[in-house]
Motif scaffolding. Structure first.
Motif, PDB file in Angstrom:
ATOM      1  N   PRO A  55       0.828  -1.208   0.000  1.00 29.16           N
ATOM      2  CA  PRO A  55       0.000   0.000   0.000  1.00 29.16           C
ATOM      3  C   PRO A  55       0.862   1.257   0.000  1.00 29.16           C
ATOM      4  N   HIS A  56       0.398   2.252  -0.737  1.00 31.12           N
ATOM      5  CA  HIS A  56       1.148   3.507  -0.849  1.00 31.12           C
ATOM      6  C   HIS A  56       1.121   4.254   0.482  1.00 31.12           C
ATOM      7  N   ARG A  57       2.308   4.670   0.934  1.00 31.20           N
ATOM      8  CA  ARG A  57       2.386   5.454   2.164  1.00 31.20           C
ATOM      9  C   ARG A  57       3.086   6.750   1.831  1.00 31.20           C
ATOM     10  N   GLU A  58       2.376   7.837   1.992  1.00 27.05           N
ATOM     11  CA  GLU A  58       2.919   9.148   1.612  1.00 27.05           C
ATOM     12  C   GLU A  58       4.220   9.431   2.366  1.00 27.05           C
ATOM     13  N   GLY A  59       5.244   9.800   1.628  1.00 30.20           N
ATOM     14  CA  GLY A  59       6.500  10.196   2.257  1.00 30.20           C
ATOM     15  C   GLY A  59       7.301   9.057   2.861  1.00 30.20           C
ATOM     16  N   GLN A  60       6.841   7.847   2.618  1.00 29.11           N
ATOM     17  CA  GLN A  60       7.585   6.717   3.181  1.00 29.11           C
ATOM     18  C   GLN A  60       7.920   5.739   2.068  1.00 29.11           C
ATOM     19  N   PRO A  61       9.193   5.641   1.756  1.00 27.86           N
ATOM     20  CA  PRO A  61       9.540   4.765   0.641  1.00 27.86           C
ATOM     21  C   PRO A  61       9.291   3.283   0.950  1.00 27.86           C
ATOM     22  N   ILE A  62       9.061   2.519  -0.093  1.00 24.04           N
ATOM     23  CA  ILE A  62       8.904   1.070   0.063  1.00 24.04           C
ATOM     24  C   ILE A  62      10.267   0.484   0.405  1.00 24.04           C
ATOM     25  N   HIS A  90      12.964   4.353  -8.759  1.00 20.36           N
ATOM     26  CA  HIS A  90      11.527   4.513  -8.545  1.00 20.36           C
ATOM     27  C   HIS A  90      11.208   4.742  -7.077  1.00 20.36           C
ATOM     28  N   GLY A  91      12.158   5.262  -6.366  1.00 21.83           N
ATOM     29  CA  GLY A  91      11.919   5.725  -5.004  1.00 21.83           C
ATOM     30  C   GLY A  91      11.915   4.658  -3.929  1.00 21.83           C
ATOM     31  N   MET A  92      12.295   3.443  -4.257  1.00 23.97           N
ATOM     32  CA  MET A  92      12.299   2.407  -3.222  1.00 23.97           C
ATOM     33  C   MET A  92      13.678   2.326  -2.564  1.00 23.97           C
ATOM     34  N   HIS A  93      13.714   1.769  -1.382  1.00 19.73           N
ATOM     35  CA  HIS A  93      14.979   1.538  -0.687  1.00 19.73           C
ATOM     36  C   HIS A  93      15.328   0.067  -0.774  1.00 19.73           C
TER      37      HIS A  93
END
Lengths: 482, 257
Positions: free
Chosen positions: A109-116, A138-141
């Protein structure tokens, strides 16, 4: 005789090798580490016949698997699906990366401001497709959880060995790295403490990770089981703690039956680290079932082609697909043992890399590395699945020589001249005689042979001439004695 | 030694020996003759073709290899004073000529090629060895092509002990490549030289007074490094070492008898 074509223009293998050769420390690292691994393997196969039996059996299994590869992959897909593992196919590395990202985005689930947060078990297939870079774009860690991979990632480097990713680093370098990059970490050269520090960091991340991504050592068709070997427990945690597990598997990893596994396990761990068995042998056959308390709710298997179908159709090079990624060819390669993996400038280094990389990324991109072999045969001797590595490296050299830019190049002309000189015996006797007569003019320095080696000087007379005289003398003395 | 009917053998001298190390070739011939062989040296021999073959120039290798096939018409053994060239004949010729009109000849030649130390070991079976010496040791370097290509371990050790009585040894990490590798030595010269340096250090560490090898390719690299670094040790072909030992022994016998 170096024929650098335009495609080899960037800092190539040779330049990178020279850099390593300038560092005695680094060379000593590699030499000692490889000698240690060779010794471990040798004790694990103390009985040469034992090795040969296992080798023959493993080769037979992998060859059987290859002979029915398309069918086995279909069986694998069907069995995995029945087990609840979702199967995907990716033709290229880019396709696999996209696919994996989409699976993650659909699940987490998408969490604003919190990377996957992605945690990774050790996987060469994901190195091959550059997955970390893609997911991070793509913004993941992404966090590597194998200790060696963790260190290499922290150092912003790539693995230098397929089994021992950080083998090129000394403990002092790791100590410095940890104290600089990890918060509140004092400098220590105590190896146990260093590993403890790493494990502490990882342990916290396992709890937080949304996704676990692993490789696969063997994909068993008849049961739909994924086998994953490891020594640190990070593979088990990566594949069980997060709610989503994605396994990335080259299509050549499929084997027919569960009963094929024991001989392959025996030969793989003994060849790789000299272990009779790894600390963890994970057999993953489904996501968490209703009555189970842990495990991921979804398991996805990404079957990666990325050039493997091409290798499969290539009669001369198909044997490459038997590879079980044990790394024994690297440990026994005198070139690898001198300079390590980074000089190859490729995901897979060493002898197997010299055969695989030109097939994945093209001979133009990886032509020079095929030169980095003295054809001493050590790799072929220890390969647990009997891949004739020296022959395949020579085959790659032949393919390189056939490139139009190469066949018009300097080296091709040298060989044409060589044919002229050696195909016509009378001409050969004349020029070889001339060479010996002009021996005083022979150069004292002859690059690239010198400067570290004296140049041999032609003899006073060729063996041909001396044998002619010798035969005449024998004839005369024979007649006299009669 | 030569009594009764002589055994006919061919000698393939190799291109490296021909121009750079003919002494190794002559000493090979002397040894074979000493042990009762009639040596035949076809004057039309040039090169087995391995340099081009290993460099990926198969067609060129074939053109030169074809010439060699016509030379050995009698069913005699073909003795080659090089593990590398012998391995090319024995293992690579059948594959190289697989789809060639000369495939049968290639297989026949391959089956008759014997590397020198292997041939001498059989030829000198039952030879009354001189008493064991303890002074000057000999260190032997076995080429990878002899070791792995031909599956011959350190035959040199047994041969040296048998014919000279001198203790012979191998260096640490004996199975490691010396770094020569044919065109590898000029295509990746720094790497090749670094491997050669390691091998030389291991050879020197044995403290041996003599260094021998059955392959002049390896010797070219080893001696090149040893000479350049001002080392006292200097390698020679095993044929030269053995022939000198035999001559010394004959001379000593002559004096004492």
């Amino acid at each position: 005789m170096t024929a650098h074509t335009s495609s080899d223009a960037q800092p190539g293998f040779r330049e990178r090798a020279i850099q390593v050769l300038a560092s005695p420390d680094l060379q000593e690292n590699f030499h000692d580490a490889m000698a240690f691994l060779r010794q471990k393997r040798a004790s694990a196969f103390a009985d040469e016949e034992h090795f040969q039996r296992l080798q023959a059996e493993s080769q037979r299994i992998k060859q059987e698997a290859l002979s029915q590869l398309p069918d086995l992959l279909e069986t694998l897909e069907a069995r995995c699906t029945v087990n609840g593992i979702q199967v995907h196919w990716a033709e290229t590395g880019a396709e696999a990366c996209d696919l994996i990202r989409q699976i993650i985005e659909a699940h987490v689930p998408h969490r604003e401001g919190q990377p996957i947060r992605v945690i990774k078990g050790k996987s060469m297939a994901t190195e091959e497709i550059g997955l970390n870079t893609h997911l991070e774009q793509h913004g993941m860690h992404c966090l590597e959880s194998d200790m060696g991979e963790f260190i290499v990632q922290l150092a912003k480097q790539s693995p230098s060995h397929i089994i021992m990713p950080a083998i090129h680093l000394r403990k002092q370098e790791i100590a410095r790295l940890f104290s600089e990059k990890l918060p509140d970490t004092p400098y220590t050269e105590d190896v146990d403490r260093l590993i403890g520090i790493g494990r502490q960091v990882l342990r916290e991340q396992f709890e937080k990770a949304d996704v676990g991504i692993s490789g696969v050592n063997f994909a068993i068709a008849d049961t739909g089981t994924l086998c994953l070997l490891e020594n640190e427990g990070n593979g088990r945690l990566s594949t069980t703690a997060p709610d989503l597990h994605i396994a990335v598997c080259g299509i050549e990893k499929v084997i027919p039956r569960l009963s094929d596994l024991p001989p392959l396990l025996s030969v793989l761990t003994r060849s790789a680290t000299g272990q009779a068995i790894t600390t963890y042998v994970n057999l993953i056959s489904s996501p968490r079932r209703l009555d189970e308390k842990d495990g991921p709710s979804a398991v996805h298997l990404v079957l990666l082609d990325n050039g493997r179908s091409r290798m499969f159709q290539d009669a001369e090079l198909q044997a490459t697909l038997r590879c079980i990624r044990c790394g024994a060819c690297m440990n026994h390669c005198p070139v690898y043992a001198k300079i390590g993996g980074h000089a190859y400038g490729s995901v897979y280094p060493g002898p197997i890399g010299q055969v695989i990389m030109p097939q994945i990324e093209g001979i133009r991109a990886h032509g020079e590395m095929t030169e980095a072999c003295s054809l001493n045969g050590a790799c072929g001797e220890v390969c647990p699945v009997g891949i004739p590595l020296p022959d395949l490296i020579r085959e790659q050299r032949e393919r390189r020589a056939q490139l139009p830019e190469y066949s018009r190049g300097k080296e091709a002309w040298i060989w044409r001249l060589w044919v002229l000189g050696y195909r016509h015996p009378q001409l050969y006797r004349i020029w070889s005689r001339v060479v010996t007569q002009l021996r005083r003019l022979s150069p004292r320095r002859l690059r690239p042979w010198s400067p570290s080696r004296a140049v041999p000087r032609p003899a006073r007379q060729t063996l041909h001439e001396r044998m002619k005289a010798h035969a005449a003398q024998m004839n005369t003395s024979g007649k006299h004695s009669r | 030694m030569s009594q009764g009917s002589k055994r006919d053998v061919y000698v393939f001298g190799t291109c490296l020996i021909d121009v750079l190390y003919p002494d190794a070739g002559m000493d090979t011939v002397h040894l074979l003759e000493y042990f009762g062989c009639q040596v035949h040296f076809p004057q039309d021999q040039t090169c087995c073709g391995q340099p081009a073959f290993n460099s990926g120039f198969r067609r060129e290798a074939l053109k030169v290899a074809e010439i060699q096939l016509a030379l050995f018409t009698e069913p005699w053994p073909i003795v080659v004073p090089s593990g590398s060239c012998a391995s090319m004949f024995r293992h690579d010729y059948p594959a190289l000529f697989a789809e060639h009109p000369l495939a049968t000849q290639a297989k026949d030649v391959a089956s008759r090629v014997v590397e020198l130390t292997a041939f001498l070991l059989t030829l000198t079976e039952g030879y009354a060895s001189p008493p064991k010496e303890t002074d000057a040791t000999v260190v032997a370097h076995t080429s990878c092509s002899a070791r792995r290509g031909l599956g011959q371990g350190a035959l040199a050790l047994a041969l040296i002990r048998r014919l000279s009585g001198k203790p012979a040894t191998e260096p640490e990490e004996a199975e490691a490549c010396c770094g020569f590798g044919g065109t590898f030595a000029v295509k990746q010269p720094e790497l090749s030289a670094a491997m050669t340096a390691s091998k030389c250090h291991a050879l020197q560490a044995t403290g041996a007074a003599h260094l021998v090898s059955g392959d002049c390719g390896c010797l070219m690299s080893l001696n090149g490094y040893l000479e350049q670094s001002g080392a006292a040790l200097k390698g020679e072909h095993i044929a030269s070492f053995l022939w000198r030992e035999l001559q010394n022994r004959t001379a000593r016998k002559g004096v004492s008898g």
